[in-house]
Write a protein that holds these residues in place. Sequence first.
Motif, PDB file in Angstrom:
ATOM      1  N   THR A  12       0.834  -1.200   0.000  1.00 22.05           N
ATOM      2  CA  THR A  12       0.000   0.000   0.000  1.00 22.05           C
ATOM      3  C   THR A  12       0.863   1.242   0.000  1.00 22.05           C
ATOM      4  OG1 THR A  12      -1.676   1.221   1.228  1.00 22.05           O
ATOM      5  CG2 THR A  12      -0.198  -0.134   2.522  1.00 22.05           C
ATOM      6  N   ALA A  13       0.284   2.308  -0.543  1.00 15.74           N
ATOM      7  CA  ALA A  13       0.987   3.588  -0.533  1.00 15.74           C
ATOM      8  C   ALA A  13       0.484   4.475   0.592  1.00 15.74           C
ATOM      9  CB  ALA A  13       0.812   4.278  -1.885  1.00 15.74           C
ATOM     10  N   VAL A  14      -0.546   3.985   1.296  1.00 10.38           N
ATOM     11  CA  VAL A  14      -1.116   4.820   2.357  1.00 10.38           C
ATOM     12  C   VAL A  14      -0.218   4.774   3.584  1.00 10.38           C
ATOM     13  CG1 VAL A  14      -3.074   5.068   3.925  1.00 10.38           C
ATOM     14  CG2 VAL A  14      -3.457   4.513   1.517  1.00 10.38           C
ATOM     15  N   PRO A  15       0.227   5.912   4.063  1.00 11.07           N
ATOM     16  CA  PRO A  15       1.116   5.927   5.225  1.00 11.07           C
ATOM     17  C   PRO A  15       0.348   5.628   6.499  1.00 11.07           C
ATOM     18  CG  PRO A  15       0.560   8.173   4.607  1.00 11.07           C
ATOM     19  CD  PRO A  15      -0.127   7.280   3.607  1.00 11.07           C
TER      20      PRO A  15
ATOM     21  N   TRP B 108      -0.872   7.021   9.722  1.00 13.53           N
ATOM     22  CA  TRP B 108      -1.075   8.382  10.231  1.00 13.53           C
ATOM     23  C   TRP B 108      -0.648   8.460  11.683  1.00 13.53           C
ATOM     24  CZ3 TRP B 108      -1.786  11.439   6.306  1.00 13.53           C
ATOM     25  CH2 TRP B 108      -2.447  10.972   5.172  1.00 13.53           C
TER      26      TRP B 108
ATOM     27  N   ALA C  36      -8.477  10.221  13.033  1.00 17.05           N
ATOM     28  CA  ALA C  36      -9.447  11.306  12.868  1.00 17.05           C
ATOM     29  C   ALA C  36     -10.059  11.685  14.211  1.00 17.05           C
ATOM     30  CB  ALA C  36     -10.537  10.861  11.896  1.00 17.05           C
TER      31      ALA C  36
ATOM     32  N   ILE D  33      -7.717  13.858  16.257  1.00 12.11           N
ATOM     33  CA  ILE D  33      -7.661  15.219  15.705  1.00 12.11           C
ATOM     34  C   ILE D  33      -8.912  15.992  16.087  1.00 12.11           C
ATOM     35  CG2 ILE D  33      -7.698  16.518  13.536  1.00 12.11           C
ATOM     36  CD1 ILE D  33      -5.770  14.293  12.480  1.00 12.11           C
TER      37      ILE D  33
ATOM     38  N   ARG E 107      -8.462  19.345  18.261  1.00 18.22           N
ATOM     39  CA  ARG E 107      -8.593  20.643  17.607  1.00 18.22           C
ATOM     40  C   ARG E 107     -10.030  21.106  17.426  1.00 18.22           C
ATOM     41  NH1 ARG E 107      -5.692  22.675  12.121  1.00 18.22           N
ATOM     42  NH2 ARG E 107      -6.202  24.881  12.423  1.00 18.22           N
ATOM     43  N   PHE E 108     -10.895  20.189  17.033  1.00 18.02           N
ATOM     44  CA  PHE E 108     -12.226  20.642  16.610  1.00 18.02           C
ATOM     45  C   PHE E 108     -13.244  20.686  17.743  1.00 18.02           C
ATOM     46  CE2 PHE E 108     -10.158  19.697  12.666  1.00 18.02           C
ATOM     47  CZ  PHE E 108     -10.627  20.674  11.825  1.00 18.02           C
TER      48      PHE E 108
ATOM     49  N   TYR F 170     -13.209  12.807   7.277  1.00 13.68           N
ATOM     50  CA  TYR F 170     -11.869  13.309   7.558  1.00 13.68           C
ATOM     51  C   TYR F 170     -10.788  12.412   6.949  1.00 13.68           C
ATOM     52  CZ  TYR F 170      -7.694  15.150   9.657  1.00 13.68           C
ATOM     53  OH  TYR F 170      -6.453  15.698   9.802  1.00 13.68           O
ATOM     54  N   ASP F 171     -10.918  11.125   7.174  1.00 17.18           N
ATOM     55  CA  ASP F 171      -9.894  10.194   6.659  1.00 17.18           C
ATOM     56  C   ASP F 171      -9.798  10.266   5.141  1.00 17.18           C
ATOM     57  OD1 ASP F 171      -8.811   9.105   8.972  1.00 17.18           O
ATOM     58  OD2 ASP F 171     -10.524   7.746   9.233  1.00 17.18           O
TER      59      ASP F 171
ATOM     60  N   ARG G  32      -8.156  13.517   4.016  1.00 18.84           N
ATOM     61  CA  ARG G  32      -6.725  13.468   4.291  1.00 18.84           C
ATOM     62  C   ARG G  32      -6.015  12.596   3.250  1.00 18.84           C
ATOM     63  NH1 ARG G  32      -4.814  11.732  10.265  1.00 18.84           N
ATOM     64  NH2 ARG G  32      -5.940   9.838   9.723  1.00 18.84           N
ATOM     65  N   LEU G  33      -6.642  11.455   2.925  1.00 21.00           N
ATOM     66  CA  LEU G  33      -6.071  10.585   1.907  1.00 21.00           C
ATOM     67  C   LEU G  33      -6.060  11.253   0.540  1.00 21.00           C
ATOM     68  CD1 LEU G  33      -7.588   7.136   2.923  1.00 21.00           C
ATOM     69  CD2 LEU G  33      -5.145   7.680   2.740  1.00 21.00           C
TER      70      LEU G  33
ATOM     71  N   TYR H 185      -3.368  13.534   0.296  1.00 20.91           N
ATOM     72  CA  TYR H 185      -2.137  12.730   0.259  1.00 20.91           C
ATOM     73  C   TYR H 185      -1.907  12.151  -1.140  1.00 20.91           C
ATOM     74  CZ  TYR H 185       0.818   8.626   0.729  1.00 20.91           C
ATOM     75  OH  TYR H 185       1.782   7.689   0.520  1.00 20.91           O
ATOM     76  N   TYR H 186      -2.993  11.659  -1.790  1.00 15.78           N
ATOM     77  CA  TYR H 186      -2.854  11.122  -3.147  1.00 15.78           C
ATOM     78  C   TYR H 186      -2.263  12.158  -4.085  1.00 15.78           C
ATOM     79  CZ  TYR H 186      -6.409   7.754  -1.502  1.00 15.78           C
ATOM     80  OH  TYR H 186      -7.118   6.830  -0.803  1.00 15.78           O
TER      81      TYR H 186
ATOM     82  N   LYS I 160       2.690  13.149   4.093  1.00 15.07           N
ATOM     83  CA  LYS I 160       1.824  12.801   5.212  1.00 15.07           C
ATOM     84  C   LYS I 160       1.446  14.023   6.034  1.00 15.07           C
ATOM     85  CE  LYS I 160       3.137  10.325   8.936  1.00 15.07           C
ATOM     86  NZ  LYS I 160       3.746   9.174   9.655  1.00 15.07           N
ATOM     87  N   GLU I 161       2.462  14.789   6.437  1.00 12.96           N
ATOM     88  CA  GLU I 161       2.205  15.949   7.301  1.00 12.96           C
ATOM     89  C   GLU I 161       1.341  16.993   6.592  1.00 12.96           C
ATOM     90  OE1 GLU I 161       3.346  15.705  10.330  1.00 12.96           O
ATOM     91  OE2 GLU I 161       4.538  13.891   9.916  1.00 12.96           O
TER      92      GLU I 161
ATOM     93  N   ALA J 201      -0.730  16.537   4.169  1.00 12.99           N
ATOM     94  CA  ALA J 201      -2.092  16.049   4.029  1.00 12.99           C
ATOM     95  C   ALA J 201      -2.874  16.242   5.320  1.00 12.99           C
ATOM     96  CB  ALA J 201      -2.084  14.579   3.630  1.00 12.99           C
ATOM     97  N   ASP J 202      -2.256  15.961   6.450  1.00 11.90           N
ATOM     98  CA  ASP J 202      -2.940  16.095   7.740  1.00 11.90           C
ATOM     99  C   ASP J 202      -3.301  17.557   8.026  1.00 11.90           C
ATOM    100  OD1 ASP J 202      -4.102  14.747   9.785  1.00 11.90           O
ATOM    101  OD2 ASP J 202      -2.242  13.790  10.483  1.00 11.90           O
TER     102      ASP J 202
ATOM    103  N   GLN K  21      -7.188  19.353   7.886  1.00 10.71           N
ATOM    104  CA  GLN K  21      -7.782  20.130   8.987  1.00 10.71           C
ATOM    105  C   GLN K  21      -8.212  21.514   8.504  1.00 10.71           C
ATOM    106  OE1 GLN K  21      -5.426  19.955  12.641  1.00 10.71           O
ATOM    107  NE2 GLN K  21      -4.766  17.887  12.081  1.00 10.71           N
TER     108      GLN K  21
ATOM    109  N   TRP L 203       6.721   6.166   1.054  1.00 10.48           N
ATOM    110  CA  TRP L 203       5.508   5.762   1.779  1.00 10.48           C
ATOM    111  C   TRP L 203       5.031   4.349   1.450  1.00 10.48           C
ATOM    112  CZ3 TRP L 203       5.445   9.128   5.330  1.00 10.48           C
ATOM    113  CH2 TRP L 203       5.690  10.492   5.072  1.00 10.48           C
TER     114      TRP L 203
ATOM    115  N   MET M 220      -6.184   5.589  -6.704  1.00  5.89           N
ATOM    116  CA  MET M 220      -5.916   5.316  -5.289  1.00  5.89           C
ATOM    117  C   MET M 220      -7.195   5.282  -4.460  1.00  5.89           C
ATOM    118  SD  MET M 220      -2.335   7.372  -4.701  1.00  5.89           S
ATOM    119  CE  MET M 220      -1.712   6.519  -3.268  1.00  5.89           C
TER     120      MET M 220
ATOM    121  N   ARG N 227      -8.285   1.786  -5.246  1.00  3.83           N
ATOM    122  CA  ARG N 227      -7.468   0.683  -4.724  1.00  3.83           C
ATOM    123  C   ARG N 227      -7.234   0.766  -3.235  1.00  3.83           C
ATOM    124  NH1 ARG N 227      -2.237  -0.944  -3.545  1.00  3.83           N
ATOM    125  NH2 ARG N 227      -2.070  -3.188  -3.836  1.00  3.83           N
ATOM    126  N   GLU N 228      -6.940   1.954  -2.723  1.00  2.00           N
ATOM    127  CA  GLU N 228      -6.576   2.067  -1.311  1.00  2.00           C
ATOM    128  C   GLU N 228      -7.810   2.197  -0.402  1.00  2.00           C
ATOM    129  OE1 GLU N 228      -3.569   1.571  -0.496  1.00  2.00           O
ATOM    130  OE2 GLU N 228      -2.226   2.272  -2.085  1.00  2.00           O
TER     131      GLU N 228
END
Lengths: 275, 165
Positions: free
Chosen positions: A9-12, A14, A18, A21, A25-26, B15-16, B19-20, B23-24, B29-30, B32-33, B37, B83, B124, B127-128
């Motif tokens: 996978t390319a998804v890091p 985190w 969520a 976060i 923050r929210f 949110y997820d 963020r993804l 990121y795509y 990573k940072e 995207a986060d 937000q 990544w 992505m 797939r992801e």
Amino acid sequence: MKKLDKHITAVPEWDKSAKQIWNERFEALVTDDTDDTDVIGEDTDVTKTVQLWSRIKYIVSVAAVFIILISVTAALYKKEISAQLGQTRITHLPDGSSAELSAGTSISYRPLLWMFSPCVEMKGEAYFSGRHTTDFTVKTDNGDIMALGTSFNVRNYHDKLSVACIEGKIRVANGKSSVILTANMQATTENGLIKTQHFTETEDITGWTKGVFSFNNEPLGEVLFDVERYYGVKVSTPENIDTLRYTGRFTRDKHPEDVLQIICQTYGITLKLIR
Amino acid sequence: MIDRTSFRAMFEEYYDSIRLYIYYKVAEKEVADDMAQDVFMAVWEKKTTINPQNVKSLLYKIAAGLVVDYYRKSDVRADFSKWVHCNSDGNESSPHEQAEYKETMERYANALNCMPEGQREVFMMSREEQLTYKEIAQRLDISVKAVEKRMSGALKIVNEKMLTL
């Protein structure tokens, strides 16, 4: 070589989920904002009220414009009554008094403004009688007649106005001067001057209302003008009649040719009807 | 108008994904986060004027806009090589297998790096996140046909990069 399987996978990964976060923050942001939200809520209410008000104002102003337009139109509405050539006509004015119109006469007044200005505009000859409203006025090109509860005859042709008071009291005014007439008094304006004189024969003045046309030493030109009017005919007028005066009496039921015949005999001239 | 409850529900649901999505596009990573937000902050600030009906595609639009701003400031190319990883237990596999995995991951990262952004994000998301084409189309506010077109483009690049020696 390995196939690209589902483990790759390319998804890091985190650092924070969520949920974390949100909490960090929210959550606080949204809670802090509560008062703000309420204020915004009030704001919207205020805005709504303001919108409602401006809407009401708009409707009211549109309605006002319409009411003004309608009342102005109504106030300006002018009633016009006229008698055709060759006939007389009786009409009642809003105050219950009557106006008898001689042939070819027209009067007009504004019914809806009568309460404020009981005023009749007139062209021709008419006999006004009955109880008139205070300030009842007859307007002509050559002067105004204010009635003070009475009967009177108004004759206004060309630049000559002739008013005869039959009963009661009237005032005749023409901008420059004014006179008060009582019963059996007649006022004539000529060249802006008002002359008064007494008359004895009421019939000479108001005879036309009963179908009797009397002329008492009248200029022939005027007599012929009246004949044309009363009988609804046209007369070929010869020249050089300015000096001639005529006295006589006709009734409506006479034939116009006979009338002319009678007038001709007096002077030895020829008058013809134009068809 | 969005109230607190619906904002929270929206945050939890999207949110997820947002963020993804960022990121795509940026492969950081940072970034995207932070940016995700910012997207939700923007929505909260404009909560009175937002119609909750189309908030889903709105989130993606705001995110895409922020990414455009980001690329305006820096022109780094998205690089996924750091990544891409394997989330199965590597302990049981032999060194040979591990080497093979390593090469596959490199090729995958390379394929992602070679894709145009539009194709990559669709690929992505599919797939992801295992989103359906229909769902992707709704989120990006594009037609399913457009999603299919981008996917076929992306798969062509994947095949090319994975299979050629």
